[in-house]
Design a protein around this motif. Structure first.
Motif, mmCIF file in Angstrom:
data_model
loop_
_atom_site.group_PDB
_atom_site.id
_atom_site.type_symbol
_atom_site.label_atom_id
_atom_site.label_comp_id
_atom_site.label_asym_id
_atom_site.label_seq_id
_atom_site.Cartn_x
_atom_site.Cartn_y
_atom_site.Cartn_z
ATOM 1 N N ASN A 229 40.889 43.181 46.958
ATOM 2 C CA ASN A 229 40.464 42.037 47.509
ATOM 3 C C ASN A 229 39.322 42.046 47.945
ATOM 4 O OD1 ASN A 229 41.534 43.683 49.568
ATOM 5 N ND2 ASN A 229 40.576 42.093 50.904
ATOM 6 N N THR A 232 35.513 39.684 44.015
ATOM 7 C CA THR A 232 35.875 38.285 43.613
ATOM 8 C C THR A 232 36.203 38.216 41.951
ATOM 9 O OG1 THR A 232 33.627 37.452 43.197
ATOM 10 C CG2 THR A 232 34.607 37.745 45.523
ATOM 11 N N TYR A 233 36.596 37.190 41.764
ATOM 12 C CA TYR A 233 37.066 36.981 40.224
ATOM 13 C C TYR A 233 35.611 36.926 39.547
ATOM 14 C CZ TYR A 233 39.233 34.759 36.109
ATOM 15 O OH TYR A 233 39.574 34.561 34.799
ATOM 16 N N ASN A 268 46.676 44.601 39.322
ATOM 17 C CA ASN A 268 46.656 43.236 40.103
ATOM 18 C C ASN A 268 47.588 42.480 39.472
ATOM 19 O OD1 ASN A 268 45.890 41.344 42.125
ATOM 20 N ND2 ASN A 268 43.811 42.075 41.938
ATOM 21 N N GLU A 271 46.541 37.889 35.909
ATOM 22 C CA GLU A 271 45.231 37.063 35.638
ATOM 23 C C GLU A 271 43.919 37.656 36.335
ATOM 24 O OE1 GLU A 271 47.594 35.268 39.079
ATOM 25 O OE2 GLU A 271 47.735 35.962 36.920
ATOM 26 N N LEU A 272 44.126 38.632 37.262
ATOM 27 C CA LEU A 272 43.078 39.223 38.211
ATOM 28 C C LEU A 272 42.680 40.771 37.815
ATOM 29 C CD1 LEU A 272 44.048 37.861 41.609
ATOM 30 C CD2 LEU A 272 42.413 36.913 40.167
ATOM 31 N N LYS A 275 38.908 42.251 37.398
ATOM 32 C CA LYS A 275 37.720 41.861 38.200
ATOM 33 C C LYS A 275 36.736 43.129 38.189
ATOM 34 C CE LYS A 275 40.113 40.797 41.629
ATOM 35 N NZ LYS A 275 40.219 40.514 43.213
ATOM 36 N N LYS A 315 37.519 38.444 29.839
ATOM 37 C CA LYS A 315 38.503 38.077 30.623
ATOM 38 C C LYS A 315 39.899 37.922 29.887
ATOM 39 C CE LYS A 315 36.239 36.756 34.969
ATOM 40 N NZ LYS A 315 36.743 37.754 35.774
#
Length: 386
Positions: A229, A232-233, A268, A271-272, A275, A315
């Motif tokens: 966490n 960030t993206y 994660n 979609e994450l 990062k 991504k």
């Protein structure tokens, strides 16, 4: 006054998630579409006409209704705008119909935001927390007269507009940096600039997982502990939610970070995964096991590798690589090193890094202004709603 006295009715969405996936019918939103002062229409579900007519008798959504998430991420609230498309709701969202002669919709929304922690603490459940409508109805809110409500809402709305503007400025700077990267180096695998091509394995000297040890209770650990966490993206390192950890000295070199390390979030939600950021600090910190620590060789600069992995084309590629298991997705160290990458000449890399430094300076200034505005908003929320 209690919510039940402020509102004509307090209901929840009248629908369960539909079976199967459809792209037409009656649009249905869930708690995932409700944020503070924002309703999104991304990835909605759709009900058939039969399901809609059978289950939609109890809940009617009108302009000015206040929506409150009551399952999942509890306590987010927004107001229904008259310009929004028609939609219905899953049971994870409560619908509050304020009495217009007693309470302005946006005042009720802000008041509920002021009660966020109170609402969140009353949510119960293991797999997914929720709060009952009866408990929502009993929430006490101090209601001034309508004119004072208008003054409070006007002040808070102005500050929120500034906060949104600052956030948009940060987004624009991120997009500018990505656009400049693509302009200079092109996309991949198209490789329009005809750069030399290799894999990440060719441009690194070391690839390691972080520590698998648990964080210390409270802040009692010896070292600060970087987790997924904290990336960030968009590729920033953030330390506003940090934990600590104790690690034996013999393990420290294997899992600590140093300035210039590239940090890749390997595990994660799908979609994450991927990062990526560059560690740009001098403090001793320990890395969590869900992150890969990467040290590059002379062929590539850390900022180039990180920005490459944060581009839209990367991504998309990383999303396709992920292997999912029990709600989590993963890319292991070997798969990571097999990722293909173009390797621009060093002069071009240095030019981009210099450009990025200027963008980062601008972002620091905007972030400072955002933090100050957010502090003012929080102070007024405390003053008005305690």
């Amino acid at each position: 006054m209690k919510i039940k006295d402020i509102c004509e009715a307090v209901t929840d969405g009248s629908h369960n998630p539909p079976q199967g996936i459809s792209s037409s019918g009656y649009m249905m939103l869930s708690s995932k579409n409700i944020f503070d002062d924002e309703i999104t229409f991304e990835e909605p579900r759709y009900l058939s006409e039969d399901d809609f007519l059978r289950e939609n008798k109890r809940t009617k959504i009108s302009e000015g209704d206040v929506l409150l998430t009551i399952v999942g991420t509890v306590g987010r609230t927004a107001v229904v705008d008259g310009d929004m498309p028609s939609f219905t709701l899953q049971r994870s969202v409560a619908v509050l119909h304020p009495k217009r002669n007693i309470c302005i919709s946006r005042f009720l929304m802000y008041a509920l935001r002021g009660k966020h922690r109170f609402i969140e603490n009353r949510a119960k459940g293991v797999a997914q927390k929720g709060i009952y409508l009866g408990e929502v109805s009993e929430i006490d809110i101090s209601i001034p007269d309508i004119n004072e409500q208008k003054v409070i809402v006007e002040k808070l709305d102005k500050i929120c507009d500034i906060i949104k503007l600052r956030k948009q400025e940060l987004t624009n700077l991120d997009e500018l940096m990505k656009a400049r990267f693509v302009e200079m180096f092109g996309t991949y695998p198209a490789n329009e600039k005809r750069w030399n091509v290799g894999t990440i394995r060719d441009v690194v000297t070391e690839v390691r997982y972080g520590s698998s040890r648990k964080a210390a209770e409270g802040m009692q650990g010896q070292y600060l502990y970087l987790r997924m966490n904290n990336i960030t993206y968009s590729g920033e390192l953030v330390l506003n939610d940090i934990k600590t950890i104790d690690v034996p000295e013999k393990e420290l070199l294997k899992c600590s970070v140093q300035r210039g390390d590239v940090l890749f979030n390997r595990t994660n939600s799908k979609e994450l995964v991927g990062k990526t950021c560059v560690y740009n600090r001098d403090e001793m910190m320990v890395l969590a096991g869900f992150i890969i620590r990467v040290r590059v060789n002379e062929k590539i600069l850390p900022e180039i590798l990180s920005t490459f992995l944060n581009t839209d084309f990367s991504k998309k590629m990383l999303y396709g690589m992920c292997k999912s298991a029990i709600g989590q997705a993963n890319i292991n160290a070997q798969e990571f090193q097999n990722i293909e990458i173009y390797i621009p000449d060093m002069k071009s890399q240095e030019q981009f890094v210099e450009f990025k430094k200027q963008i980062d300076k601008s972002k620091v200034a905007v972030q400072k202004a955002l933090d100050e505005t957010q502090l003012l908003f929080d102070s007024l929320m405390q003053e008005y709603f305690g």
